[in-house]
Motif scaffolding. Sequence first.
Motif, PDB file in Angstrom:
ATOM      1  N   TYR A 142     -28.486 -38.431  29.963  1.00  0.00           N
ATOM      2  CA  TYR A 142     -28.292 -37.084  30.533  1.00  0.00           C
ATOM      3  C   TYR A 142     -28.667 -36.428  29.257  1.00  0.00           C
ATOM      4  O   TYR A 142     -28.459 -36.312  28.006  1.00  0.00           O
ATOM      5  CB  TYR A 142     -26.960 -36.689  30.683  1.00  0.00           C
ATOM      6  N   TYR A 180     -27.687 -32.386  27.485  1.00  0.00           N
ATOM      7  CA  TYR A 180     -26.440 -31.122  27.864  1.00  0.00           C
ATOM      8  C   TYR A 180     -26.652 -30.014  26.179  1.00  0.00           C
ATOM      9  O   TYR A 180     -26.750 -30.764  25.385  1.00  0.00           O
ATOM     10  CB  TYR A 180     -24.838 -31.618  27.609  1.00  0.00           C
ATOM     11  N   LEU A 218     -25.807 -28.497  31.355  1.00  0.00           N
ATOM     12  CA  LEU A 218     -26.890 -29.601  32.353  1.00  0.00           C
ATOM     13  C   LEU A 218     -28.407 -29.364  31.794  1.00  0.00           C
ATOM     14  O   LEU A 218     -28.747 -28.742  32.329  1.00  0.00           O
ATOM     15  CB  LEU A 218     -26.218 -30.413  33.210  1.00  0.00           C
ATOM     16  N   TYR A 228     -31.763 -34.206  33.921  1.00  0.00           N
ATOM     17  CA  TYR A 228     -31.235 -35.514  33.767  1.00  0.00           C
ATOM     18  C   TYR A 228     -32.597 -36.610  34.514  1.00  0.00           C
ATOM     19  O   TYR A 228     -33.374 -36.432  34.717  1.00  0.00           O
ATOM     20  CB  TYR A 228     -29.988 -35.676  34.896  1.00  0.00           C
ATOM     21  N   ASN A 254     -31.938 -40.197  35.863  1.00  0.00           N
ATOM     22  CA  ASN A 254     -31.102 -41.038  37.248  1.00  0.00           C
ATOM     23  C   ASN A 254     -31.869 -42.815  36.270  1.00  0.00           C
ATOM     24  O   ASN A 254     -30.748 -43.920  36.843  1.00  0.00           O
ATOM     25  CB  ASN A 254     -31.018 -40.948  38.704  1.00  0.00           C
ATOM     26  N   LYS A 259     -34.076 -31.392  37.253  1.00  0.00           N
ATOM     27  CA  LYS A 259     -33.771 -30.314  36.460  1.00  0.00           C
ATOM     28  C   LYS A 259     -32.733 -29.999  36.978  1.00  0.00           C
ATOM     29  O   LYS A 259     -31.643 -30.218  37.679  1.00  0.00           O
ATOM     30  CB  LYS A 259     -34.802 -29.289  36.970  1.00  0.00           C
ATOM     31  N   ARG A 297     -24.908 -43.387  31.429  1.00  0.00           N
ATOM     32  CA  ARG A 297     -24.216 -43.374  32.296  1.00  0.00           C
ATOM     33  C   ARG A 297     -24.577 -44.923  32.708  1.00  0.00           C
ATOM     34  O   ARG A 297     -25.812 -44.788  33.273  1.00  0.00           O
ATOM     35  CB  ARG A 297     -23.525 -42.575  33.227  1.00  0.00           C
ATOM     36  N   TYR A 339     -19.130 -42.033  31.176  1.00  0.00           N
ATOM     37  CA  TYR A 339     -20.479 -41.502  30.531  1.00  0.00           C
ATOM     38  C   TYR A 339     -19.651 -41.342  28.802  1.00  0.00           C
ATOM     39  O   TYR A 339     -19.044 -41.761  28.287  1.00  0.00           O
ATOM     40  CB  TYR A 339     -19.909 -39.368  30.723  1.00  0.00           C
ATOM     41  N   THR A 361     -26.477 -34.110  44.876  1.00  0.00           N
ATOM     42  CA  THR A 361     -28.112 -34.167  44.587  1.00  0.00           C
ATOM     43  C   THR A 361     -28.866 -33.757  44.287  1.00  0.00           C
ATOM     44  O   THR A 361     -30.358 -34.101  43.986  1.00  0.00           O
ATOM     45  CB  THR A 361     -28.797 -33.628  46.723  1.00  0.00           C
ATOM     46  N   SER A 362     -28.166 -32.780  42.654  1.00  0.00           N
ATOM     47  CA  SER A 362     -28.837 -32.585  41.419  1.00  0.00           C
ATOM     48  C   SER A 362     -28.485 -33.107  40.224  1.00  0.00           C
ATOM     49  O   SER A 362     -29.255 -33.429  39.582  1.00  0.00           O
ATOM     50  CB  SER A 362     -28.191 -31.271  41.192  1.00  0.00           C
ATOM     51  N   GLY A 363     -28.230 -34.135  40.188  1.00  0.00           N
ATOM     52  CA  GLY A 363     -27.956 -34.990  39.040  1.00  0.00           C
ATOM     53  C   GLY A 363     -26.120 -34.615  38.105  1.00  0.00           C
ATOM     54  O   GLY A 363     -26.197 -34.723  37.130  1.00  0.00           O
ATOM     55  N   SER A 364     -25.983 -33.062  38.715  1.00  0.00           N
ATOM     56  CA  SER A 364     -25.340 -32.120  37.656  1.00  0.00           C
ATOM     57  C   SER A 364     -23.862 -32.833  38.728  1.00  0.00           C
ATOM     58  O   SER A 364     -22.841 -31.689  39.005  1.00  0.00           O
ATOM     59  CB  SER A 364     -25.563 -30.881  38.125  1.00  0.00           C
ATOM     60  N   ARG A 365     -23.882 -34.004  38.261  1.00  0.00           N
ATOM     61  CA  ARG A 365     -22.067 -34.535  38.929  1.00  0.00           C
ATOM     62  C   ARG A 365     -20.587 -34.544  37.674  1.00  0.00           C
ATOM     63  O   ARG A 365     -19.894 -34.331  38.259  1.00  0.00           O
ATOM     64  CB  ARG A 365     -22.392 -36.441  38.954  1.00  0.00           C
ATOM     65  N   LEU A 366     -21.161 -33.983  36.329  1.00  0.00           N
ATOM     66  CA  LEU A 366     -20.083 -33.649  35.616  1.00  0.00           C
ATOM     67  C   LEU A 366     -19.889 -32.225  35.255  1.00  0.00           C
ATOM     68  O   LEU A 366     -21.549 -32.071  34.405  1.00  0.00           O
ATOM     69  CB  LEU A 366     -20.099 -34.558  34.087  1.00  0.00           C
TER      70      LEU A 366
END
Lengths: 114, 115
Positions: free
Chosen positions: A33, A35, A45, A48, A50, A57, A94, A103, B98-103
Amino acid sequence: IAGITQAPTSQILAAGRRMTLRCTQDMRHNAMYWYRQDLGLGLRLIHYSNTAGTTGKGEVPDGYSVSRANTDDFPLTLASAVPSQTSVYFCASRPQGAGWYGYTFGSGTRLTVV
Amino acid sequence: QQQVKQSPQSLIVQKGGISIINCAYENTAFDYFPWYQQFPGKGPALLIAIRPDVSEKKEGRFTISFNKSAKQFSLHIMDSQPGDSATYFCAAYSGVSTSGSRLTFGEGTQLTVNP
């Protein structure tokens, strides 16, 4: 020492210039990620990833791009810097399957755009 | 639009006093609420966290109080020490995103503990 390495530590950049912030992790974490931290706004954010080969985005992606060619590296590029991109940038990672507790953050890059 | 609101922005406490930082959230899909501590020149580091089905979590001098009905939670630092001087962030984590903005982070509180 396992963790996240960010470079540079700080940078003063002329507006309109291109800049790449580097982030490398040696923990083999799947997710990474970017930030930005601004006073009074917390951490937001930007982008990111995965897993290697995929990116997405985040909340404030405009003016930034990322790539994830391999598991360890996740560079953030400012194509044409503007003063509003003055901020402290943090890279985080992560491991797969980890939740809220997983994290790890780097020490940040302080960027000033003049 | 801040999904997690934090106050105060700054806090000054005398050594031995109690520091209290408050947060409120909107999204009921959040399923964990961590707090992060950040020292100057460093990245945020996990301090303590709480699940929404628990009203209080204590670890040493740090306690989280959670009010699910009010959608509010707070960090209490008992017997505050100069070494606690740092920026504190509340956060909310969603395991399904669904966006990756988990935190999602609050705005941050800069705590100063005077000797």
